[in-house]
Design an enzyme around this catalytic site. Sequence first.
Site, PDB file in Angstrom:
ATOM      1  N   GLY A 190      39.767  54.175  17.067  1.00 48.88           N
ATOM      2  CA  GLY A 190      40.458  53.159  17.872  1.00 48.88           C
ATOM      3  C   GLY A 190      41.848  53.636  18.216  1.00 48.88           C
ATOM      4  O   GLY A 190      42.571  54.167  17.364  1.00 48.88           O
TER       5      GLY A 190
ATOM      6  N   LYS B 243      41.505  31.507  14.692  1.00 49.80           N
ATOM      7  CA  LYS B 243      41.329  32.592  15.653  1.00 49.80           C
ATOM      8  C   LYS B 243      40.878  31.996  16.970  1.00 49.80           C
ATOM      9  O   LYS B 243      40.215  30.957  17.000  1.00 49.80           O
ATOM     10  CB  LYS B 243      40.262  33.578  15.156  1.00 49.80           C
ATOM     11  CG  LYS B 243      40.378  34.950  15.761  1.00 49.80           C
ATOM     12  CD  LYS B 243      41.461  35.727  15.043  1.00 49.80           C
ATOM     13  CE  LYS B 243      41.527  37.180  15.389  1.00 49.80           C
ATOM     14  NZ  LYS B 243      42.300  37.904  14.358  1.00 49.80           N
TER      15      LYS B 243
ATOM     16  N   ASN C 130      46.789  49.240  19.745  1.00 52.59           N
ATOM     17  CA  ASN C 130      48.071  49.067  19.060  1.00 52.59           C
ATOM     18  C   ASN C 130      48.022  49.581  17.612  1.00 52.59           C
ATOM     19  O   ASN C 130      48.864  50.378  17.199  1.00 52.59           O
ATOM     20  CB  ASN C 130      48.442  47.573  19.116  1.00 52.59           C
ATOM     21  CG  ASN C 130      49.655  47.260  18.291  1.00 52.59           C
ATOM     22  OD1 ASN C 130      49.612  47.287  17.070  1.00 52.59           O
ATOM     23  ND2 ASN C 130      50.771  46.991  18.943  1.00 52.59           N
ATOM     24  N   ALA C 131      47.034  49.135  16.848  1.00 53.57           N
ATOM     25  CA  ALA C 131      46.973  49.511  15.431  1.00 53.57           C
ATOM     26  C   ALA C 131      46.642  50.996  15.276  1.00 53.57           C
ATOM     27  O   ALA C 131      47.318  51.716  14.534  1.00 53.57           O
ATOM     28  CB  ALA C 131      45.941  48.654  14.712  1.00 53.57           C
ATOM     29  N   GLY C 132      45.614  51.461  15.983  1.00 56.64           N
ATOM     30  CA  GLY C 132      45.165  52.844  15.836  1.00 56.64           C
ATOM     31  C   GLY C 132      46.217  53.858  16.259  1.00 56.64           C
ATOM     32  O   GLY C 132      46.508  54.811  15.534  1.00 56.64           O
ATOM     33  N   TYR C 133      46.789  53.647  17.422  1.00 50.20           N
ATOM     34  CA  TYR C 133      47.797  54.600  17.898  1.00 50.20           C
ATOM     35  C   TYR C 133      48.995  54.638  16.948  1.00 50.20           C
ATOM     36  O   TYR C 133      49.455  55.708  16.544  1.00 50.20           O
ATOM     37  CB  TYR C 133      48.265  54.263  19.323  1.00 50.20           C
ATOM     38  CG  TYR C 133      49.544  55.002  19.675  1.00 50.20           C
ATOM     39  CD1 TYR C 133      49.571  56.400  19.684  1.00 50.20           C
ATOM     40  CD2 TYR C 133      50.721  54.312  19.947  1.00 50.20           C
ATOM     41  CE1 TYR C 133      50.748  57.093  19.955  1.00 50.20           C
ATOM     42  CE2 TYR C 133      51.897  54.988  20.221  1.00 50.20           C
ATOM     43  CZ  TYR C 133      51.909  56.379  20.219  1.00 50.20           C
ATOM     44  OH  TYR C 133      53.067  57.061  20.466  1.00 50.20           O
TER      45      TYR C 133
END
Length: 419
Positions: free
Chosen positions: A217, A105, A220-223
């Site tokens: 959130g 990371k 990207n992931a949440g939407y």
Amino acid sequence: MKSQTPFKNYQTNLRKAGKILDLTAKEILALETPDRVIKKDLTIKTESGKSKKFTGYRVQFNNARGPYKGGIRFHPDADLDEVKALAAAMAIKCAVVNIPLGGAKGGVQFDPKSASKKDIEKITRAWTHAMAGFIGKDKDIPAPDVYTTPEIMSYVMDEFEKTVGRSEPGVVTGKPLSLGGSEGRGTATAQGGAYVLNELLSVMEIRQKKLRIAVQGFGNAGYNIARILHEAGHKIVAISDSKGGIYDATGFDPQEIFATKKEKGALPSGPELLQSGARVISNEELLVCDCDVLIPSALDNQIRADNAGAIKAKIVLELANGPTTPEADDILAKRGITLVPDVLANAGGVTVSYFEWVQNGMNFYWTEQEVLEKLKPIMQKSFTDVWMLSKTHGITLRDAAFMIGVKRIRDAMQARGRI
Ligand code: GLU
């Protein structure tokens, strides 16, 4: 309230799995020690003409199963401990879905919301230039993470190629399609999570059509998870971003909320914008709101000992990395709440990153349908393996996922004679 640091949380999860697997102290130590920690001073000349210093990190955790892989995070909380925990989680995640990659990371600790676009580009180029000797398609492959986008991945690719003097699109994934990105990568984290949730609903024999979903959130992931589950017929009752959230028992259309956020820069909040019955809530309230499925899709350390007892959802699907502390895990398990851990639930993102890297390597590209046809069975099989193991041992899905991931990494290290 930070009860433990993110890396300590990783160690707790590792040791729990290690105990069931009967790992030796030496093996545990090997699995909690990163291969390499790279810390670089980055200096840029900002748009306003001032010289500014940042610290850039790359933690290369483990490459026994393949080249290091994992995103780059731009966030005020992205300190070394957090980046190290996220790097370790990447190694476990790639092993859980059994893709031939290790874990890493990167991060720069700053607030991209208060930096200009041009300055963010400069920081990205400075990070890439400083890391150019450590990354590469067969070494370490960065990707997007919190507040880093396909556009930012373009700068990583461009700066790396300029530095090394050759074309190498596979050095980074999550690129735009115009630069060798993969179809389906933008929505892959959410899509993978949706496949996993469907499998869970089927083994739990939950046939309810309109589940009430709360998503923390709106990146990207949440939407995308909100959009995908809404399109599947579920009710998105709560949505939030970093500033706060909104709740409506009758459900939102995430695409409408997205359009408002794009236009006004914030979620709807004025009475004129909210549908009747909707109300403004805090992020804390979102976590404990009335819903069937809670999907933390933002940051770590959200579900903790102090709020886990109040969660009303029956299922928690971790699209964020590290949103639940080990103490909260125990509380949720005792309360009979099923939690699908990050290393499984959000692994769709890195899986399609792997597909992107494969396509870059062969210079031949798949359609979106081909990508999804490859992603779905990986997520389904990974879920089934984790679920079955959790049933066999009577343990949580996190412990089972860690058992699978840890064992695969240990076996690879052993085969190489590293332990
Ligand atoms: N940042 C994502 C994750 O945490 C994706 C990493 C990648 O695609 O390499 O899984």
